[in-house]
Motif scaffolding. Structure first.
Motif, PDB file in Angstrom:
ATOM      1  N   ALA A  31       0.884  -1.223  -0.005  1.00  0.00           N
ATOM      2  CA  ALA A  31      -0.065   0.082   0.055  1.00  0.00           C
ATOM      3  C   ALA A  31       0.891   1.350   0.060  1.00  0.00           C
ATOM      4  N   TRP A  32       1.933   0.957   0.552  1.00  0.00           N
ATOM      5  CA  TRP A  32       3.052   2.541   0.527  1.00  0.00           C
ATOM      6  C   TRP A  32       4.179   2.418   0.028  1.00  0.00           C
ATOM      7  N   ASN A  33       4.862   1.053  -0.125  1.00  0.00           N
ATOM      8  CA  ASN A  33       6.151   1.122  -0.387  1.00  0.00           C
ATOM      9  C   ASN A  33       6.851   0.974  -1.577  1.00  0.00           C
ATOM     10  N   PRO A  34       7.122   2.045  -2.325  1.00  0.00           N
ATOM     11  CA  PRO A  34       7.574   1.812  -3.869  1.00  0.00           C
ATOM     12  C   PRO A  34       8.633   1.135  -4.053  1.00  0.00           C
ATOM     13  N   PHE A  35       9.571   0.686  -3.037  1.00  0.00           N
ATOM     14  CA  PHE A  35      10.632  -0.221  -3.446  1.00  0.00           C
ATOM     15  C   PHE A  35      10.640  -1.418  -2.901  1.00  0.00           C
ATOM     16  N   ILE A  36      10.342  -1.860  -1.670  1.00  0.00           N
ATOM     17  CA  ILE A  36      10.021  -3.168  -1.321  1.00  0.00           C
ATOM     18  C   ILE A  36       8.603  -3.599  -1.580  1.00  0.00           C
ATOM     19  N   LYS A  37       8.423  -4.160  -2.408  1.00  0.00           N
ATOM     20  CA  LYS A  37       6.964  -4.384  -2.839  1.00  0.00           C
ATOM     21  C   LYS A  37       6.306  -5.307  -2.007  1.00  0.00           C
ATOM     22  N   TYR A  38       6.943  -6.272  -1.228  1.00  0.00           N
ATOM     23  CA  TYR A  38       6.355  -7.366  -0.704  1.00  0.00           C
ATOM     24  C   TYR A  38       7.492  -8.091   0.500  1.00  0.00           C
ATOM     25  N   ILE A  39       7.098  -8.215   1.698  1.00  0.00           N
ATOM     26  CA  ILE A  39       7.959  -8.956   2.610  1.00  0.00           C
ATOM     27  C   ILE A  39       6.862 -10.146   3.253  1.00  0.00           C
ATOM     28  N   HIS A  40       7.256 -11.276   3.392  1.00  0.00           N
ATOM     29  CA  HIS A  40       6.567 -12.243   4.091  1.00  0.00           C
ATOM     30  C   HIS A  40       7.662 -12.919   5.056  1.00  0.00           C
ATOM     31  N   GLY A  41       7.140 -13.056   6.289  1.00  0.00           N
ATOM     32  CA  GLY A  41       7.848 -13.590   7.476  1.00  0.00           C
ATOM     33  C   GLY A  41       7.615 -12.841   8.699  1.00  0.00           C
ATOM     34  N   ILE A  42       8.543 -13.251   9.726  1.00  0.00           N
ATOM     35  CA  ILE A  42       8.581 -12.592  10.964  1.00  0.00           C
ATOM     36  C   ILE A  42       9.555 -11.923  11.264  1.00  0.00           C
ATOM     37  N   PRO A  43       9.902 -10.591  11.629  1.00  0.00           N
ATOM     38  CA  PRO A  43      11.073 -10.055  11.694  1.00  0.00           C
ATOM     39  C   PRO A  43      11.602 -10.365  13.232  1.00  0.00           C
ATOM     40  N   GLN A  44      12.327 -11.560  13.092  1.00  0.00           N
ATOM     41  CA  GLN A  44      12.888 -12.285  14.395  1.00  0.00           C
ATOM     42  C   GLN A  44      14.247 -12.818  14.006  1.00  0.00           C
ATOM     43  N   GLN A  45      15.151 -12.619  14.918  1.00  0.00           N
ATOM     44  CA  GLN A  45      16.425 -13.106  14.586  1.00  0.00           C
ATOM     45  C   GLN A  45      16.539 -14.532  14.161  1.00  0.00           C
ATOM     46  N   GLY A  46      17.244 -15.120  12.982  1.00  0.00           N
ATOM     47  CA  GLY A  46      17.349 -16.331  12.948  1.00  0.00           C
ATOM     48  C   GLY A  46      16.146 -16.657  11.664  1.00  0.00           C
ATOM     49  N   ASP A  47      15.203 -15.856  11.787  1.00  0.00           N
ATOM     50  CA  ASP A  47      13.925 -16.650  10.737  1.00  0.00           C
ATOM     51  C   ASP A  47      14.365 -16.049   9.481  1.00  0.00           C
ATOM     52  N   ARG A  48      13.752 -16.445   8.333  1.00  0.00           N
ATOM     53  CA  ARG A  48      13.921 -16.136   6.857  1.00  0.00           C
ATOM     54  C   ARG A  48      13.107 -15.296   6.545  1.00  0.00           C
ATOM     55  N   LEU A  49      13.081 -14.570   5.701  1.00  0.00           N
ATOM     56  CA  LEU A  49      11.848 -13.634   5.011  1.00  0.00           C
ATOM     57  C   LEU A  49      11.827 -14.039   3.536  1.00  0.00           C
ATOM     58  N   GLU A  50      10.794 -13.775   2.779  1.00  0.00           N
ATOM     59  CA  GLU A  50      10.614 -13.509   1.456  1.00  0.00           C
ATOM     60  C   GLU A  50      10.629 -12.019   1.110  1.00  0.00           C
ATOM     61  N   VAL A  51      11.373 -11.595   0.545  1.00  0.00           N
ATOM     62  CA  VAL A  51      11.442 -10.239   0.218  1.00  0.00           C
ATOM     63  C   VAL A  51      11.196  -9.906  -1.482  1.00  0.00           C
ATOM     64  N   ARG A  52      10.561  -9.123  -1.833  1.00  0.00           N
ATOM     65  CA  ARG A  52      10.595  -8.712  -3.280  1.00  0.00           C
ATOM     66  C   ARG A  52      10.675  -7.122  -3.420  1.00  0.00           C
ATOM     67  N   ILE A  53      11.911  -6.921  -3.973  1.00  0.00           N
ATOM     68  CA  ILE A  53      12.038  -5.460  -4.487  1.00  0.00           C
ATOM     69  C   ILE A  53      11.966  -4.920  -5.678  1.00  0.00           C
ATOM     70  N   GLN A  54      11.748  -3.976  -5.968  1.00  0.00           N
ATOM     71  CA  GLN A  54      11.686  -3.543  -7.477  1.00  0.00           C
ATOM     72  C   GLN A  54      12.372  -2.095  -7.469  1.00  0.00           C
ATOM     73  N   PRO A  55      13.663  -1.988  -7.743  1.00  0.00           N
ATOM     74  CA  PRO A  55      14.206  -0.540  -7.751  1.00  0.00           C
ATOM     75  C   PRO A  55      13.525   0.255  -8.627  1.00  0.00           C
ATOM     76  N   GLY A  56      13.160   1.661  -8.616  1.00  0.00           N
ATOM     77  CA  GLY A  56      12.504   2.383  -9.731  1.00  0.00           C
ATOM     78  C   GLY A  56      12.538   1.903 -11.028  1.00  0.00           C
ATOM     79  N   GLY A  57      11.863   1.317 -11.881  1.00  0.00           N
ATOM     80  CA  GLY A  57      11.868   1.082 -13.068  1.00  0.00           C
ATOM     81  C   GLY A  57      12.809  -0.315 -13.506  1.00  0.00           C
ATOM     82  N   ALA A  58      13.353  -0.729 -12.604  1.00  0.00           N
ATOM     83  CA  ALA A  58      14.395  -1.915 -12.879  1.00  0.00           C
ATOM     84  C   ALA A  58      13.496  -3.164 -12.541  1.00  0.00           C
ATOM     85  N   LYS A  59      14.061  -4.227 -12.786  1.00  0.00           N
ATOM     86  CA  LYS A  59      13.345  -5.774 -12.987  1.00  0.00           C
ATOM     87  C   LYS A  59      13.057  -5.934 -11.439  1.00  0.00           C
ATOM     88  N   GLU A  60      12.022  -6.279 -11.080  1.00  0.00           N
ATOM     89  CA  GLU A  60      11.789  -6.934  -9.777  1.00  0.00           C
ATOM     90  C   GLU A  60      12.461  -8.282  -9.408  1.00  0.00           C
TER      91      GLU A  60
END
Length: 147
Positions: A31-60
C-alpha cells in the motif's frame, strides 16, 4: 572480494516506536512502499523472510534473507544472497536513531559483497539508491500522516 556500501537517510517527525510499527507491518508494504513491494515472514533473529524488491523502473527481484537483528525501535537487519553465498550478498539495515522528542533519523543501508559487485555497482548506485530514497520519502509521508 569486492564490497560496496550504499547508504541513505532521512529525518522523520515520528517516534522510534511509530517507525518500527510501520517497518514491521509487512502486510501493508504494497500500500505504501515503492521499493520493497512485498515481505513475508516474521522480523525475528534467525528467521528467513521472503522479500520482493523493485528499484525504480528496474526488474523485480525476490530473495530469502536471514534476519540478523530485530531490535524493536532501533534496527532491523538481514543478509541475503543471490545464487550462492559469496557471489553477490547484501546485508540490508534499517536503523532508527532518536534525535529529539518525536523526531528520528531513519537510515537505510546495504553492504554488498561478492564477485559480482563490480558488475552491478553502476545499477546499485543508480537504481537501488533511488529505490532506497523513494522508500525513505514514502516512510516519512506515512509516519507523518498518522495521527
Amino acid at each position: 572480494m569486492s564490497s560496496y556500501l550504499l547508504q541513505t537517510e532521512i529525518e522523520i517527525d515520528a517516534t522510534p516506536a511509530q517507525i518500527w510499527a510501520i517497518l514491521t507491518d509487512f502486510a501493508a508494504y504494497p500500500a505504501w512502499n515503492p521499493f520493497i513491494k512485498y515481505i513475508h515472514g516474521i522480523p525475528q533473529q534467525g528467521d528467513r523472510l521472503e522479500v520482493r524488491i523493485q528499484p525504480g523502473g528496474a526488474k523485480e527481484m525476490t530473495f530469502r534473507p536471514e534476519v540478523l537483528t530485530a531490535d524493536a525501535g532501533r534496527e532491523l537487519r538481514w543478509l541475503g544472497s543471490f545464487l550462492l553465498p559469496g557471489v553477490f550478498d547484501g546485508e540490508h539495515r534499517f536503523v532508527i536513531e532518536p534525535l529529539a522528542t518525536g523526531k528520528v533519523r531513519f537510515r537505510q543501508s546495504e553492504r554488498f559483497s561478492g564477485m559480482l559487485v563490480p558488475i552491478f555497482k553502476g545499477s546499485l548506485e543508480r537504481d537501488t539508491k533511488r529505490g532506497f530514497e523513494e522508500m525513505n520519502r514514502a516512510l516519512k509521508a506515512r509516519a507523518e500522516s498518522k495521527p
